[in-house]
Each structure stands twice: as C-alpha cells, then as structure tokens.
Scaffold this active site. Sequence first.
Site, short mmCIF file in Angstrom:
data_model
loop_
_atom_site.label_atom_id
_atom_site.label_comp_id
_atom_site.label_asym_id
_atom_site.label_seq_id
_atom_site.Cartn_x
_atom_site.Cartn_y
_atom_site.Cartn_z
N ASP A 185 0.83 -1.20 0.00
CA ASP A 185 0.00 0.00 0.00
C ASP A 185 0.87 1.25 0.00
OD1 ASP A 185 0.76 -0.78 2.66
OD2 ASP A 185 -0.69 0.64 3.48
N GLU B 202 0.12 -0.91 5.97
CA GLU B 202 1.21 -0.29 6.72
C GLU B 202 1.04 1.22 6.78
OE1 GLU B 202 5.13 1.41 7.73
OE2 GLU B 202 3.91 1.79 5.96
#
Length: 377
Positions: free
Chosen positions: A68, A133
């Site tokens: 991400d 994250e």
Amino acid sequence: MSDVLALACDLIARPSVTPDDAGCQHLIAARLQAAGFSIEHLRFGDVDNLWATHGSDGPVLALLGHTDVVPPGPREAWASDPFVPEIRDGLLYGRGAADMKGSVAAFVVALERFVAAHPDHPGTVALLLTSDEEGDAIDGVRKVAEAFRERGQRLDWCITGEPSSKDVLGDLLRVGRRGTLSATLTVRGIQGHVAYPEKARNPIHQALPALAALAARRWDEGYESFPPTSLQVSNIHAGTGANNVIPGELQVLFNLRYNPHWRAEQLEAECDAVLRAQGLDYTLHWHRGGEPFYTPEGPLRDAARRVLADATGGVLPEESTGGGTSDARFLAPLGAQCIEVGPVNASIHKVDEHVRVADLERLPALYEALMARLLVA
C-alpha cells in the site's frame, strides 16, 4: 529493462492507496509460486496480507514489506502521473517508488534468484507483505502476528525494506525502533462568559500546568543507541470560535516516542499521575502503536554490516534506531531479530516520489547476499 525495474514499474502502476492492494500481492504470489514458494493469503477485514515461504524448518528469515501507498495528493502538483511510472534523469518516479514498491520488487527478484541458486538451502526464506502499513496498521502485520503467535510460527530474523539509507545505498543500518504511544486527552470545564470567570471553569487554564509539566519532563537519558524518550503535543482544540466565551471542553492530542527503558503501561501511568495531581476532570484514551524493539549484536547485524560495507566500498554503515515506526514492531515480540535495509529516504510521501534506478537495480543482489550469509555461508 531489468527484472527489478520492470516489476517495480508494474507495481507502481497499480494505485494501491491504503488499504487497497490493487492486485499487487496476487501478481507477486503468482511469480513466487512459479519459483516454488508456498503461498498463503491472509485477509483480515479489508486488508490483504501475503505469506510466501520456501524451505522447511529453521532458521526462518522473513523479508517484510507493504504494497500500500499513501495518497498522492493533487495530481497536477506532480510532474507526471503518480501512478504512471516514469524514468527521468536516472530516477524512477511514481507513488511508492521509494516507499516501498521498489524494495518489494527487489525482495521478489532476490528470492527468485536465491532459490534458483540454492534450491535445497537450509532453513526457510519467506516474504510477508501487507496492504495496511500506511493506514491504521490494525488488520495488517499486527493481525498476522497474532495469527502467527496462535499457530506457533517460528521467526528468527526479519529484514524490512523501508527506505533507510541517508545519502547512498547502504550507508545506514536500522537496528531498532522506538515505541509509539498516542493519547487523546479531554479536559472538561464549565462554559461561561469571559467577563464572569467565577461562574465558569476554564479547562485550558486548568490543563496548562499539567501540559507544561509533561512537555518539560526529561523522561530518560536514552538507551544504548536510542535517543531519549520524547513527548510531543501535536494538537490542541477548545472553544466556540468566539473570543468572549470560556470553553467547556479542551481536547489535546499528544504522542510519546520511547526507548526500551519503558513499556506503554508505565508511561500511561506516569502521565495519568501528572494529570491527577492537577485535580483535572478528564478522560484519557490511549492508542498503543507498538513497543520499542532492538536487535543486539549477533548473526543478523554482523551479516548486514558486512553486506552493506561491501555495497559502499568498505565503509561500515551507521547503525541507528532513529526514525518513525515500521511493521517490524509487530514481529519483534514473536522473537524475531529485526533490521531495516532499503533505498535512500529522500522523497517518501512527497510529490514526485522517486528512487534512483541504479540503487533499485543493486538492491536484489544486496538482499540475496544477506540471505546467503545467513543461511548458506
């Protein structure tokens, strides 16, 4: 175009704004499965997590990363589309180029090369990826670590690919991270007219001595290579917007970055004691982002030191515990020794994020050398 550059471009082209993986992990899983890896998809809530392993028994060496990225911001502020990778003047541009799709691509290529060169290697090499994250970090590696704990998954070493280098690739080795603890403090008063303070209770005035005491406190003198613990107030809000109204409530956000002298519950108790001593009417809500971790001298640090010195022409890397947080904080409590090795941190989360193509093309060999030193040397 090299394998690692092609894969990095393919990943950047997928707009995986947290927590959306946008198909990155399925692309990687297909490649590693073709290389002989066992694949496990661990989806929790809206978050995709990938656990790919090759080998059996221990020691277990895991490469840790995330697919991400943070939102790109206004696209017109970028020199080129943040999700259309572009190479200019030896730099690869795109959201996630440095944080951390470049490292993820290097992980994959390094793993493919390592198992091709050592098909019967001792121990286990693994790749753990999450798409959470950059977001809340709740259903990502934190949740995976809970699942690993329940099933007794062994983890000996962890290498995180966060952009850790300062000026040149390999000049810094991160051997730990501080803990992070965030608080939302609400102090209740009594709203009233500023001309009649005796009929009101000003929560700002009441809270100021406690906030000053917390901000001024010297929590410790540091711990080995860790800096001293720090408390920073990040937001204060009160009032109606009018200058003649005493507010009825004050809200304060603050964060502690702390070293291994402390545990979260100890810091919570210390802060609570300061607030109680001022006789405040308050509530305090905590969010424990992760405890500090530190990797002492041993095979992992020694291997990394040697590999990075080779990469920088014999110059030993600086060994640091600075910076923010990483997902390694969730794996360290499982017994894994953790380090961070990645590209130069010059443009992460910024407009026109980029990574040097030359550095990106050197990363797979660096990670492969680490695996070889730890498992087959």
